[in-house]
Each structure stands twice: as C-alpha cells, then as structure tokens.
Design an enzyme around this catalytic site. Structure first.
Site, short mmCIF file in Angstrom:
data_model
loop_
_atom_site.label_atom_id
_atom_site.label_comp_id
_atom_site.label_asym_id
_atom_site.label_seq_id
_atom_site.Cartn_x
_atom_site.Cartn_y
_atom_site.Cartn_z
N GLU A 1 47.13 35.24 38.97
CA GLU A 1 47.69 36.40 38.28
C GLU A 1 49.14 36.63 38.70
OE1 GLU A 1 48.78 40.64 37.63
OE2 GLU A 1 48.70 39.56 39.52
N ASP B 1 44.16 35.63 43.71
CA ASP B 1 45.38 35.19 44.41
C ASP B 1 46.14 36.39 44.95
OD1 ASP B 1 45.88 35.92 41.68
OD2 ASP B 1 47.88 35.08 41.83
#
Ligand SMILES: [Zn+2]
Length: 410
Positions: free
Chosen positions: A175, A80
């Site tokens: 994350e 991400d």
C-alpha cells in the site's frame, strides 16, 4: 484469546517494508512471510475460506451466524510499512499509565517524544502508549489495523451470542508504494462494501480524498557558446522558471490545507539544452481538478507561442480520483460508521484526506470503501506512537459494524 497488545507487538516486530524498485507483487519476500503467518493465524482462530494469493493478498471469511440475509461486509488493512523510515528490528516500548510528560525513546541519543512537539499526547494521560525505541518507525500504520481486525474477528467467534452476517477480511501488500489495490480481487472478495482500517487518531472517519494527476514537462532549448549566444541561445532552465512562475504562487502544498488543492513541483533537472519538470496536481473538487489540469496546459501553450524555436512537451496523467462520489451514492456506509463510533462513545471527526487511499481505488473498482481510524499518530517516522485504548475502541467499532442490524439489503 490473544490480547490485542500481544498481537500488535508480535506484528510490528516483523519487518514488512516494501521495495519500490521491485516490479514483483508483493515487492518484498518479507511481506510474503508475514502474509503466510497471518493466513495460518486466521485458520487457527477459526475463520474459513482463508486464502493467500500468489501476489500476497490474504483473504478470509467469518461465516454468518444468522438465518436472515444481511449484506456482506468487508474489513481491509495493509501489511507493509512505510519505506520512509528504518523498519528493521522494531523494538516497541510499552508505557503503561502514561503520565503526560516527555518520553525518552533513546536517552543516550537524546531522542525524546514530547507533548510540547506533539500536543495530542496529552489526551492520552493515564493510558498505555506504545512507542518506538527511537531507531525505527513503529509500524502501527498499518499493523494496528490488522491487529484490530483479527482481534475483533476472534472476539465475534468467541461470543456467538453476538449475531452478524457474513464478514470478509483482506490484508494487502505494498500500500505504501501505491500498489495495494493493484492485484486486489474485488470479485473474489465478494463483499458488498468494505472499510479500510488505515486512518490515524481515534475518531477519524474519511471518505474524501484528492483527485490526483501528474504532469511531466520536458523543455528542449538550444545551447550555444555564451560568448556568442545573443539572439540564438534558448536556455531551457529559464523557460522552466517561467512555467513555474506562471502557476498560482499560493497554491502549493506548503500554503494549503483542508479542501485547498495545489500544484507541486517536486523534481526538476536541467541544463541549457533540456529541462525536465515533474509536478503533481491535487484537488478534492473534480471541476477544480479539471481546471488545474487546463491551467498547466494553457501555460505550456503560451510558452510554445512565445518561444517558437524551443520544444515544450507536456504529459498529463490521472493517478486516482476522489472516492466521495462513489461513497455519496452509498451514504449509509458512513451513517453506519457514525452510529458504530457513537455506540463506542466516540465522536466521529469527518475530514478530507490530503492524499489517496487504497480505499479510493477500491471504490472505483466497485468496492465502496471509506477509511476508519486505527488510533495511531505520527506515522512514517520514529515518533510514531499509538494508545492501546484507541486500538480497543477500533475493535469495538468493527464489532459494532459487524453486528449492526440496520445495513440496507443489497
Ligand atoms: Zn497506512
């Protein structure tokens, strides 16, 4: 072999932003699409045991090509990108032989990436810089980490003369919204230890992060008509002021750096009747961290004594801990990283992270996990950039670690 540059450009063009408001894992379907593509690619380049979990975690193995036993080494990066800046339709710009001057990201809008604002750009004169077009982030955090891991695995596969033990790699979702370690299957990963590739500029090496807690204080006052309030009104907003004023004024994020911890009031909403204050508490040192939590408790206790008719509620919660203690018990992981850097002619710059990393949570889940550089700068915004040469060095570091003969047997 696909070039590192092409691979990176391909990855950053795929939007993988997370969504904090979703409870799903991964939090967005975009990440699942990217995870599937990565899993396919890992099979294509010849990795084995490629898995994609329901939660969007990709794992794969580079099998050992030696007879002797070596510890299983892991490399981890996250899929991400930050939700703090636009990430739709990233249009990376490649600047070959960077001349050391300003780079116009968007001439019309006057968005300039300038070494006057970002001095470190001058270190990369003559190199290939990859930037945004000024409208989005770049996503080198952490697509650079993924590109570097995949490229180094492909390199090891293409060069069987390089001897290595079993290597495991993993790519994680979410994350940036603090959930990257949540569904990480440490047992299934089966590595003895690992490195996250999620650091910044070339040379960074990190194994120390904050100890972190949150504190929510709810103050209940008593609202009375101001005309007749004498002796009866309890204004919870004023009590909130007293609480904040009782905390050390210089120990705030804007006055601290390196190993200095802080109390940070980041949200406050109040009326006479009720005020809610939200703090985060941070310190690298575990003793000082405990003292900080005690300080907040003491302030609240004093206030309760002073205003017996008000109600002051405190909820303290630990969020994550400094991985230093775990890493120090396995310090060879850092020694090996230092050696791998120096072999690639990079002087390691060890510094404490003023935040948390997924590696710190994984360390406490049983997988010691310091953080290596990816090479990028100005993460989470439209001025993000990365020199290709720094990424190549990160690949070299991964190869050096993978082929090291000096890791102690587990
Ligand atoms: Zn990151």
């Amino acid at each position: 072999m696909q070039s590192l540059l092409d691979r990176f450009i391909g990855y950053v063009r795929q939007d993988t932003r997370p969504d904090e408001s979703s409870d799903a894992c991964p939090s967005t379907h975009l990440q699942k699409i990217f995870a599937q593509k990565l899993a396919d690619e890992l099979k294509t380049i010849g990795l084995t045991e490629v898995t994609l979990s329901d939660h969007g975690y990709v794992m794969a193995t580079l099998p050992s090509n030696i007879k002797t036993q070596r510890p299983v080494l892991g490399f981890i990066a996250h899929m991400d990108t930050s939700p703090e800046a636009p990430s739709e339709k990233v249009k990376p710009q490649i600047h070959r032989k960077y001349n050391g001057n300003d780079i116009a990201l968007d001439e019309h809008k006057g968005i300039i990436l300038s070494p006057r604002d970002f001095k470190e750009m001058r270190n990369y004169k003559g190199q290939t810089l990859i930037t945004t077009d000024g409208s989005t982030l770049l996503g080198a955090d952490d697509k650079a980490g993924i590109s570097e891991i995949v490229t180094s695995m492909e390199y090891l596969i293409s060069n069987p003369a390089l001897k290595h033990g079993k290597i495991r790699i993993a790519f994680t979702p979410d994350e940036e919204i603090g959930r990257g370690a949540d569904k990480f299957d440490v047992e299934g990963f089966e590595a003895d230890f690992a490195y996250t590739l999620d650091g910044g500029k070339i040379g960074e090496l990190e194994f120390e992060n904050f100890n972190a807690a949150s504190a929510v204080i709810i103050i209940k006052g008593r609202s009375v008509h101001p005309g007749t309030a004498k002796g009866t009104m309890i204004n919870s907003i004023k009590l909130a002021h007293e609480i904040d004023a009782a905390l050390p004024a210089r120990e705030r994020p804007q006055f601290t750096s390196d190993h200095e911890g802080f109390f940070h009031l980041y949200d406050i909403k109040g009326t006479v009747e009720e005020t809610i204050m939200k703090y985060i508490i941070r310190d690298h040192d575990s003793e000082r961290f405990k003292e900080r939590k005690k300080t907040v408790e003491d302030v609240v206790i004093r206030l309760r004594k002073k205003y017996k008719k008000a109600e002051v509620l405190l909820t303290l919660k630990d969020q994550y801990f400094n991985m230093k203690e775990i890493i120090e018990a396995n310090y060879f992981i850092i020694d090996e990283a230092v050696k791998a850097y120096r072999k690639a002619s990079i002087e390691p710059e060890i510094k404490p992270v003023r935040g948390g990393t997924d590696g710190s949570r994984l360390s406490f889940m049983g997988l010691p996990c310091p953080n290596l550089f990816t090479g990028g700068h100005n993460y989470h915004g439209r001025f993000e950039y990365i020199p290709l040469e720094s990424m190549e060095k990160a690949v070299e570091v991964i190869v050096n670690l993978s082929t090291s003969e000096t890791f102690p047997k587990q």
